[in-house]
Write an enzyme that holds these catalytic residues in place. Sequence first.
Site, PDB file in Angstrom:
ATOM      1  N   SER A  32       0.812  -1.212   0.000  1.00 30.51           N
ATOM      2  CA  SER A  32       0.000   0.000   0.000  1.00 30.51           C
ATOM      3  C   SER A  32       0.853   1.273   0.000  1.00 30.51           C
ATOM      4  O   SER A  32       0.528   2.241  -0.681  1.00 30.51           O
ATOM      5  CB  SER A  32      -0.990   0.006   1.167  1.00 30.51           C
ATOM      6  OG  SER A  32      -0.334  -0.262   2.365  1.00 30.51           O
TER       7      SER A  32
ATOM      8  N   ARG B  76       7.439  -7.445  -7.134  1.00 34.71           N
ATOM      9  CA  ARG B  76       8.213  -8.672  -7.410  1.00 34.71           C
ATOM     10  C   ARG B  76       7.425  -9.714  -8.202  1.00 34.71           C
ATOM     11  O   ARG B  76       7.994 -10.562  -8.862  1.00 34.71           O
ATOM     12  CB  ARG B  76       8.758  -9.270  -6.115  1.00 34.71           C
ATOM     13  CG  ARG B  76       7.704  -9.717  -5.155  1.00 34.71           C
ATOM     14  CD  ARG B  76       8.297 -10.343  -3.914  1.00 34.71           C
ATOM     15  NE  ARG B  76       7.276 -10.416  -2.887  1.00 34.71           N
ATOM     16  CZ  ARG B  76       7.398 -11.090  -1.772  1.00 34.71           C
ATOM     17  NH1 ARG B  76       8.514 -11.712  -1.515  1.00 34.71           N
ATOM     18  NH2 ARG B  76       6.419 -11.109  -0.895  1.00 34.71           N
TER      19      ARG B  76
ATOM     20  N   LYS C 159       9.326   1.442   7.878  1.00 36.51           N
ATOM     21  CA  LYS C 159       9.284   1.860   9.285  1.00 36.51           C
ATOM     22  C   LYS C 159       9.508   0.674  10.219  1.00 36.51           C
ATOM     23  O   LYS C 159       8.726   0.452  11.139  1.00 36.51           O
ATOM     24  CB  LYS C 159       7.929   2.497   9.593  1.00 36.51           C
ATOM     25  CG  LYS C 159       7.732   3.855   8.911  1.00 36.51           C
ATOM     26  CD  LYS C 159       6.368   4.406   9.227  1.00 36.51           C
ATOM     27  CE  LYS C 159       6.169   5.795   8.654  1.00 36.51           C
ATOM     28  NZ  LYS C 159       4.785   6.250   8.796  1.00 36.51           N
TER      29      LYS C 159
ATOM     30  N   GLY D 279       6.543   9.777   8.575  1.00 30.96           N
ATOM     31  CA  GLY D 279       5.584  10.774   9.060  1.00 30.96           C
ATOM     32  C   GLY D 279       4.201  10.144   9.155  1.00 30.96           C
ATOM     33  O   GLY D 279       4.032   8.952   8.874  1.00 30.96           O
TER      34      GLY D 279
ATOM     35  N   LYS E  17       6.769   4.157  17.038  1.00 32.43           N
ATOM     36  CA  LYS E  17       5.337   4.442  17.235  1.00 32.43           C
ATOM     37  C   LYS E  17       4.460   3.210  16.962  1.00 32.43           C
ATOM     38  O   LYS E  17       3.345   3.113  17.480  1.00 32.43           O
ATOM     39  CB  LYS E  17       4.876   5.652  16.426  1.00 32.43           C
ATOM     40  CG  LYS E  17       5.049   5.565  14.906  1.00 32.43           C
ATOM     41  CD  LYS E  17       3.935   4.841  14.175  1.00 32.43           C
ATOM     42  CE  LYS E  17       4.320   4.555  12.747  1.00 32.43           C
ATOM     43  NZ  LYS E  17       3.420   3.663  12.045  1.00 32.43           N
TER      44      LYS E  17
ATOM     45  N   ARG F 237      -2.469  -0.692  10.660  1.00 33.10           N
ATOM     46  CA  ARG F 237      -2.469  -2.158  10.818  1.00 33.10           C
ATOM     47  C   ARG F 237      -1.956  -2.552  12.199  1.00 33.10           C
ATOM     48  O   ARG F 237      -2.388  -3.518  12.789  1.00 33.10           O
ATOM     49  CB  ARG F 237      -1.619  -2.824   9.716  1.00 33.10           C
ATOM     50  CG  ARG F 237      -2.252  -2.867   8.330  1.00 33.10           C
ATOM     51  CD  ARG F 237      -1.986  -1.665   7.506  1.00 33.10           C
ATOM     52  NE  ARG F 237      -0.652  -1.136   7.579  1.00 33.10           N
ATOM     53  CZ  ARG F 237       0.319  -1.386   6.683  1.00 33.10           C
ATOM     54  NH1 ARG F 237       0.075  -2.143   5.651  1.00 33.10           N
ATOM     55  NH2 ARG F 237       1.512  -0.833   6.803  1.00 33.10           N
ATOM     56  N   ASN F 238      -1.009  -1.761  12.742  1.00 34.26           N
ATOM     57  CA  ASN F 238      -0.500  -2.055  14.089  1.00 34.26           C
ATOM     58  C   ASN F 238      -1.600  -1.884  15.135  1.00 34.26           C
ATOM     59  O   ASN F 238      -1.739  -2.679  16.050  1.00 34.26           O
ATOM     60  CB  ASN F 238       0.695  -1.157  14.384  1.00 34.26           C
ATOM     61  CG  ASN F 238       1.918  -1.577  13.589  1.00 34.26           C
ATOM     62  OD1 ASN F 238       2.495  -2.630  13.845  1.00 34.26           O
ATOM     63  ND2 ASN F 238       2.286  -0.790  12.594  1.00 34.26           N
TER      64      ASN F 238
HETATM   65  N1  LIG Z   1       0.772   1.448   4.571  1.00 35.23           N
HETATM   66  C1  LIG Z   1       1.036   2.572   5.172  1.00 35.23           C
HETATM   67  O1  LIG Z   1       0.119   3.358   5.466  1.00 35.23           O
HETATM   68  C2  LIG Z   1       2.439   2.935   5.478  1.00 35.23           C
HETATM   69  C3  LIG Z   1       3.464   1.984   5.485  1.00 35.23           C
HETATM   70  N2  LIG Z   1       4.732   2.353   5.774  1.00 35.23           N
HETATM   71  C4  LIG Z   1       5.802   1.395   5.796  1.00 35.23           C
HETATM   72  O2  LIG Z   1       6.085   0.903   4.494  1.00 35.23           O
HETATM   73  C5  LIG Z   1       6.641  -0.400   4.551  1.00 35.23           C
HETATM   74  C6  LIG Z   1       5.882  -1.279   3.589  1.00 35.23           C
HETATM   75  O3  LIG Z   1       4.583  -1.388   4.095  1.00 35.23           O
HETATM   76  P1  LIG Z   1       3.273  -1.494   3.225  1.00 35.23           P
HETATM   77  O4  LIG Z   1       3.462  -1.040   1.842  1.00 35.23           O
HETATM   78  O5  LIG Z   1       2.213  -0.892   3.996  1.00 35.23           O
HETATM   79  O6  LIG Z   1       3.131  -3.083   3.290  1.00 35.23           O
HETATM   80  P2  LIG Z   1       2.059  -4.016   2.641  1.00 35.23           P
HETATM   81  O7  LIG Z   1       1.784  -5.085   3.616  1.00 35.23           O
HETATM   82  O8  LIG Z   1       0.926  -3.223   2.110  1.00 35.23           O
HETATM   83  O9  LIG Z   1       2.864  -4.627   1.411  1.00 35.23           O
HETATM   84  C7  LIG Z   1       4.133  -5.169   1.532  1.00 35.23           C
HETATM   85  C8  LIG Z   1       4.666  -5.319   0.123  1.00 35.23           C
HETATM   86  O10 LIG Z   1       6.027  -5.735   0.198  1.00 35.23           O
HETATM   87  C9  LIG Z   1       6.197  -6.827  -0.677  1.00 35.23           C
HETATM   88  N3  LIG Z   1       7.277  -7.658  -0.206  1.00 35.23           N
HETATM   89  C10 LIG Z   1       7.329  -8.406   0.918  1.00 35.23           C
HETATM   90  N4  LIG Z   1       8.513  -9.056   0.987  1.00 35.23           N
HETATM   91  C11 LIG Z   1       9.201  -8.688  -0.114  1.00 35.23           C
HETATM   92  C12 LIG Z   1      10.492  -9.033  -0.626  1.00 35.23           C
HETATM   93  N5  LIG Z   1      11.290  -9.895   0.014  1.00 35.23           N
HETATM   94  N6  LIG Z   1      10.873  -8.481  -1.778  1.00 35.23           N
HETATM   95  C13 LIG Z   1      10.080  -7.636  -2.424  1.00 35.23           C
HETATM   96  N7  LIG Z   1       8.864  -7.272  -2.022  1.00 35.23           N
HETATM   97  C14 LIG Z   1       8.442  -7.808  -0.865  1.00 35.23           C
HETATM   98  C15 LIG Z   1       4.857  -7.537  -0.669  1.00 35.23           C
HETATM   99  O11 LIG Z   1       4.725  -8.360  -1.818  1.00 35.23           O
HETATM  100  C16 LIG Z   1       3.908  -6.356  -0.687  1.00 35.23           C
HETATM  101  O12 LIG Z   1       3.739  -5.898  -1.999  1.00 35.23           O
HETATM  102  C17 LIG Z   1       6.510  -0.840   6.017  1.00 35.23           C
HETATM  103  O13 LIG Z   1       7.744  -0.698   6.658  1.00 35.23           O
HETATM  104  C18 LIG Z   1       5.496   0.150   6.605  1.00 35.23           C
HETATM  105  O14 LIG Z   1       5.701   0.362   7.964  1.00 35.23           O
HETATM  106  C19 LIG Z   1       5.043   3.647   6.006  1.00 35.23           C
HETATM  107  C20 LIG Z   1       4.077   4.613   6.005  1.00 35.23           C
HETATM  108  C21 LIG Z   1       2.708   4.322   5.773  1.00 35.23           C
HETATM  109  O1  LIG Z   2       3.010   4.243   9.453  1.00 37.21           O
HETATM  110  C1  LIG Z   2       1.860   4.349   9.137  1.00 37.21           C
HETATM  111  C2  LIG Z   2       1.174   5.643   9.036  1.00 37.21           C
HETATM  112  O2  LIG Z   2       2.036   6.697   9.230  1.00 37.21           O
HETATM  113  C3  LIG Z   2       1.069   3.135   8.865  1.00 37.21           C
HETATM  114  O3  LIG Z   2       0.867   2.501  10.044  1.00 37.21           O
HETATM  115  P1  LIG Z   2       0.557   0.958  10.060  1.00 37.21           P
HETATM  116  O4  LIG Z   2       1.774   0.276   9.508  1.00 37.21           O
HETATM  117  O5  LIG Z   2       0.245   0.633  11.461  1.00 37.21           O
HETATM  118  O6  LIG Z   2      -0.632   0.754   9.150  1.00 37.21           O
END
Ligand SMILES: NC(=O)C1=CN([C@@H]2O[C@H](COP(=O)(O)OP(=O)(O)OC[C@H]3O[C@@H](n4cnc5c(N)ncnc54)[C@H](O)[C@@H]3O)[C@@H](O)[C@H]2O)C=CC1
Ligand SMILES: O=C(CO)COP(=O)(O)O
Length: 430
Positions: free
Chosen positions: A79, A100, A173, A201, A256, A320-321
């Site tokens: 996302s 991927r 994060k 942020g 956080k 999600r947390n």
């Molecule tokens: N979703 C949000 O609102 C926010 C997320 N983040 C951070 O962004 C990072 C990613 O989170 P999201 O996008 O939310 O996760 P997500 O759960 O939505 O998606 C994770 C993605 O990473 C891919 N992935 C997993 N293992 C992989 C690997 N070994 N190689 C390549 N791709 C791989 C998955 O296929 C999936 O597309 C996390 O650290 C999260 O804390 C930061 C700010 C906001």
């Molecule tokens: O870091 C985030 C918003 O700033 C997203 O939080 P979650 O990973 O808990 O969904």
Amino acid sequence: MTSPNNSNKNNISANNKTDKESSEKQNGMLAGIFERATKSGLGRKKSNPSPVESAVAKDMADIHSNPTKLRLAFLGGGSFGTAMANLAARNGCDTTLWVRNKRTVKAMAKTQTNKKYLPGYKLDDRLKYSHDLAASVKDKDIIFIAVPGLAFRETLKNIAPFISGQSIVSLTKGMEKDTFAMMSDIIKEVLPEVNFGVMSGPNLAIEIMKNMPSATVIASESEPLRHAVQAALHSAFFRVFASDDIRGVELGGALKNIYAIAMGMAAAYEVGENTKAMILTRALAEMSRFGVEEGANPLTFLGLSGVGDLYATCSSELSRNYRIGNMLGRGMSIDAAVKKLGQTAEGVNTIQQVHEKATKAGIYMPITHALYAVIYEDKAALGVALHLMEAGFRSDVEFVMAHDHSNAALTAHMKTSGSNTKSKDSDADK
Ligand SMILES: NC(=O)C1=CN([C@@H]2O[C@H](COP(=O)(O)OP(=O)(O)OC[C@H]3O[C@@H](n4cnc5c(N)ncnc54)[C@H](O)[C@@H]3O)[C@@H](O)[C@H]2O)C=CC1
Ligand SMILES: O=C(CO)COP(=O)(O)O
């Protein structure tokens, strides 16, 4: 016998002395904080800017008015990677989202949506998709990495052969499992020459897709990189602020998540607003205390990546947390909650890493330790919460007034409290 006047005078002079002592103590503390802050602010200065850094610096005026000059790759089709790549594409940057899975890439290109992680949101039609990692990162100015913390090192190693001056920005994060490495540590280890930054942020991906006004922080020692990221992502809906406290910004984003789990759990017990405010502010105290030990500037925790993100994730079921915590509070096991969520919740690993690190380093982190006890040692949540409330007398903001009990004494108290806390199955808790 002392006259009332004399006694008053004595009191005043005693008070003055105490005031002076306490103000000296405070000044000493503040000096210590500022010294640390200055040291952490200085960080590593690059003697040789990378080719991209020089080029970006040269073109900066142009990039501000014309971000389409920037060529960007976003790695990770979850996302957040998708939401950020969409912002850049919408700003007119040449943007490729690397995912991927080949089939997912085909489906995304065809439907211009991310059906699994952001269903129902149309992506900008200028956004390009690829599952070819080499082609995605070659000839780019900046590579943004948005894979979970557990996959960060592997992703960096995979792109290493194709790095020839690109800058790297972590959007992750999390922390690495078992090593306590932050993403900036991993970048420095795997690609020591690379120009890099971290972005963090209050950025719930769905709100960004809905064009709800949001802001974030890019932290880097490289001013050109900070400016380039601001130019790439800035819009009327999304402001990008700058910092040079990499450690503080990335720790804010990672820590956080622990407290979002705690708050989700508290919400399951239908706690009041006073309780939520207490958890939030004591969480901030823990975050900044831990941050200072790790070389961060405590004032960074007052910014968007600290209190800003803490507030957003502690208040929203979009986090999600928070949802993991809520499921735990409703009696689900951690494994069942993680399975049900089916997305990344970095806090699950971060609690373990920080619990271990804080225990070893003697950093007082009562909420983290309490959460660890509930999740991983099967302690009853209500009993643990009660012991937290009973823990010794503390000062409110320790950078203003130092605690009058040593951490060691309180840690010992916590340990006794923890071992006295009944397990979930004990009669007392039934
Ligand atoms: N979703 C949000 O609102 C926010 C997320 N983040 C951070 O962004 C990072 C990613 O989170 P999201 O996008 O939310 O996760 P997500 O759960 O939505 O998606 C994770 C993605 O990473 C891919 N992935 C997993 N293992 C992989 C690997 N070994 N190689 C390549 N791709 C791989 C998955 O296929 C999936 O597309 C996390 O650290 C999260 O804390 C930061 C700010 C906001
Ligand atoms: O870091 C985030 C918003 O700033 C997203 O939080 P979650 O990973 O808990 O969904």
